[in-house]
Structure formats: C-alpha cells, structure tokens
Design a protein around this motif. Structure first.
Motif, mmCIF file in Angstrom:
data_model
loop_
_atom_site.group_PDB
_atom_site.id
_atom_site.type_symbol
_atom_site.label_atom_id
_atom_site.label_comp_id
_atom_site.label_asym_id
_atom_site.label_seq_id
_atom_site.Cartn_x
_atom_site.Cartn_y
_atom_site.Cartn_z
ATOM 1 N N LEU A 16 83.271 24.583 54.825
ATOM 2 C CA LEU A 16 83.921 25.871 54.605
ATOM 3 C C LEU A 16 84.199 26.545 55.944
ATOM 4 N N LYS A 17 85.244 27.315 55.976
ATOM 5 C CA LYS A 17 85.610 28.039 57.193
ATOM 6 C C LYS A 17 84.780 29.300 57.325
ATOM 7 N N ARG A 18 84.410 29.646 58.554
ATOM 8 C CA ARG A 18 83.686 30.887 58.834
ATOM 9 C C ARG A 18 84.593 31.813 59.628
ATOM 10 N N VAL A 19 84.465 33.078 59.358
ATOM 11 C CA VAL A 19 85.244 34.072 60.071
ATOM 12 C C VAL A 19 84.610 34.294 61.444
ATOM 13 N N THR A 20 85.445 34.373 62.476
ATOM 14 C CA THR A 20 84.949 34.538 63.843
ATOM 15 C C THR A 20 84.224 35.872 64.001
ATOM 16 N N LEU A 21 84.698 36.905 63.338
ATOM 17 C CA LEU A 21 84.047 38.210 63.425
ATOM 18 C C LEU A 21 82.603 38.129 62.945
ATOM 19 N N ARG A 22 82.360 37.363 61.904
ATOM 20 C CA ARG A 22 80.997 37.202 61.392
ATOM 21 C C ARG A 22 80.091 36.548 62.441
ATOM 22 N N ARG A 23 80.611 35.554 63.149
ATOM 23 C CA ARG A 23 79.814 34.901 64.199
ATOM 24 C C ARG A 23 79.517 35.863 65.344
ATOM 25 N N VAL A 24 80.472 36.685 65.685
ATOM 26 C CA VAL A 24 80.250 37.670 66.750
ATOM 27 C C VAL A 24 79.168 38.656 66.327
ATOM 28 N N LEU A 25 79.215 39.107 65.076
ATOM 29 C CA LEU A 25 78.186 40.024 64.581
ATOM 30 C C LEU A 25 76.813 39.346 64.556
ATOM 31 N N ASP A 26 76.760 38.081 64.204
ATOM 32 C CA ASP A 26 75.489 37.354 64.211
ATOM 33 C C ASP A 26 74.919 37.262 65.626
ATOM 34 N N ILE A 27 75.759 37.021 66.601
ATOM 35 C CA ILE A 27 75.307 36.944 67.994
ATOM 36 C C ILE A 27 74.808 38.304 68.473
ATOM 37 N N ILE A 28 75.473 39.372 68.057
ATOM 38 C CA ILE A 28 75.035 40.721 68.435
ATOM 39 C C ILE A 28 73.662 41.014 67.829
ATOM 40 N N VAL A 29 73.442 40.614 66.581
ATOM 41 C CA VAL A 29 72.148 40.839 65.943
ATOM 42 C C VAL A 29 71.053 40.064 66.672
ATOM 43 N N VAL A 30 71.317 38.825 67.054
ATOM 44 C CA VAL A 30 70.326 38.036 67.796
ATOM 45 C C VAL A 30 70.033 38.688 69.144
ATOM 46 N N PHE A 31 71.059 39.164 69.827
ATOM 47 C CA PHE A 31 70.858 39.838 71.108
ATOM 48 C C PHE A 31 69.998 41.094 70.941
ATOM 49 N N LEU A 32 70.260 41.878 69.906
ATOM 50 C CA LEU A 32 69.462 43.079 69.657
ATOM 51 C C LEU A 32 68.011 42.729 69.316
ATOM 52 N N GLN A 33 67.819 41.689 68.547
ATOM 53 C CA GLN A 33 66.454 41.278 68.221
ATOM 54 C C GLN A 33 65.706 40.813 69.473
ATOM 55 N N LEU A 34 66.368 40.012 70.292
ATOM 56 C CA LEU A 34 65.726 39.544 71.523
ATOM 57 C C LEU A 34 65.423 40.695 72.477
ATOM 58 N N SER A 35 66.332 41.672 72.574
ATOM 59 C CA SER A 35 66.075 42.812 73.455
ATOM 60 C C SER A 35 64.901 43.655 72.933
ATOM 61 N N LEU A 36 64.768 43.789 71.623
ATOM 62 C CA LEU A 36 63.626 44.497 71.057
ATOM 63 C C LEU A 36 62.321 43.753 71.333
ATOM 64 N N LEU A 37 62.358 42.428 71.252
ATOM 65 C CA LEU A 37 61.170 41.634 71.561
ATOM 66 C C LEU A 37 60.755 41.801 73.019
ATOM 67 N N VAL A 38 61.726 41.792 73.919
ATOM 68 C CA VAL A 38 61.416 41.960 75.344
ATOM 69 C C VAL A 38 60.834 43.349 75.586
ATOM 70 N N TYR A 39 61.401 44.364 74.974
ATOM 71 C CA TYR A 39 60.897 45.729 75.130
ATOM 72 C C TYR A 39 59.458 45.842 74.630
ATOM 73 N N ARG A 40 59.199 45.292 73.433
ATOM 74 C CA ARG A 40 57.844 45.353 72.886
ATOM 75 C C ARG A 40 56.853 44.555 73.736
ATOM 76 N N PHE A 41 57.290 43.408 74.262
ATOM 77 C CA PHE A 41 56.398 42.567 75.057
ATOM 78 C C PHE A 41 55.969 43.274 76.341
ATOM 79 N N PHE A 42 56.903 43.942 77.012
ATOM 80 C CA PHE A 42 56.569 44.599 78.273
ATOM 81 C C PHE A 42 55.819 45.917 78.081
ATOM 82 N N ASN A 43 55.780 46.447 76.868
ATOM 83 C CA ASN A 43 55.064 47.697 76.595
ATOM 84 C C ASN A 43 53.832 47.494 75.713
#
Length: 110
Positions: A16-43
C-alpha cells in the motif's frame, strides 16, 4: 510434470502507498520523543526517583514507537485465494469442533 494449478499462490501481498506527510509527522514525533528523553536524562539528578520512572516509561514508549514505525512504513494488504486451495487439494480433511458451554447442567444433559 506437475499440476499447473498447484503453482498458484494461496495469497498475494499488495503493498500500500503511504502519504509523505504522514512520514514527516512520524519523524517529528520521534524527534520530540528523543528530545524529551535527552532532557529527562540530563535532569535526573535534580528531580529524583519520579523522573527516573518517567524516563523509563518514556524510553519504553519511544522504543515501541520506533518498532511500530517499521510496520507502519511498509503496509501490506493480503488478498487470499481460497479457490486455489480447492484446486491444489482434492479433498480437504474433516474438522472436529469442540464447543464448550458455561452451564454445567447443559453439559451433562447432552
């Protein structure tokens, strides 16, 4: 040689075809999750045990999200062909079924 109908597949994978916008949103969510993990780890030192639990839960959620992305980015639909099975096998075996009930009186009465 062999039966030509025996070579027919029992199912077909349809990508099945995936919409490119959906992939961009998924990457943004992963980036936000990783940034939250880094913030929590350093504090962790300044906030204690509660932030450690939050960090571990968010780490698990992030790993689960990344594994889910592997499945979401390669969606496949399966189309089955039961008629090919009938052509391959001359006679299907019998199937025994065991049906349970929740009422012991009905079980003894039959």
């Amino acid at each position: 040689m062999g039966n030509p109908t025996a070579d027919q597949p029992l199912y077909e994978e349809i990508p099945l075809k995936r919409v490119t916008l959906r992939r961009v949103l998924d990457i943004i969510v992963v980036f936000l999750q990783l940034s939250l993990l880094v913030y929590r780890f350093f504090n962790l030192n300044s906030h204690g045990f509660t932030w450690l639990l939050a960090f571990l839960c968010e780490l698990w959620f992030t790993l689960d999200w990344i594994l889910t992305l592997c499945i979401m980015w390669t969606p496949i639909d399966y189309k089955t062909h039961p008629d090919h099975l009938i052509k391959q096998v001359a006679e299907l075996p019998a199937v025994d079924m065991f049906v349970t009930t929740a009422d012991p009186v009905l079980e003894q009465g039959c």
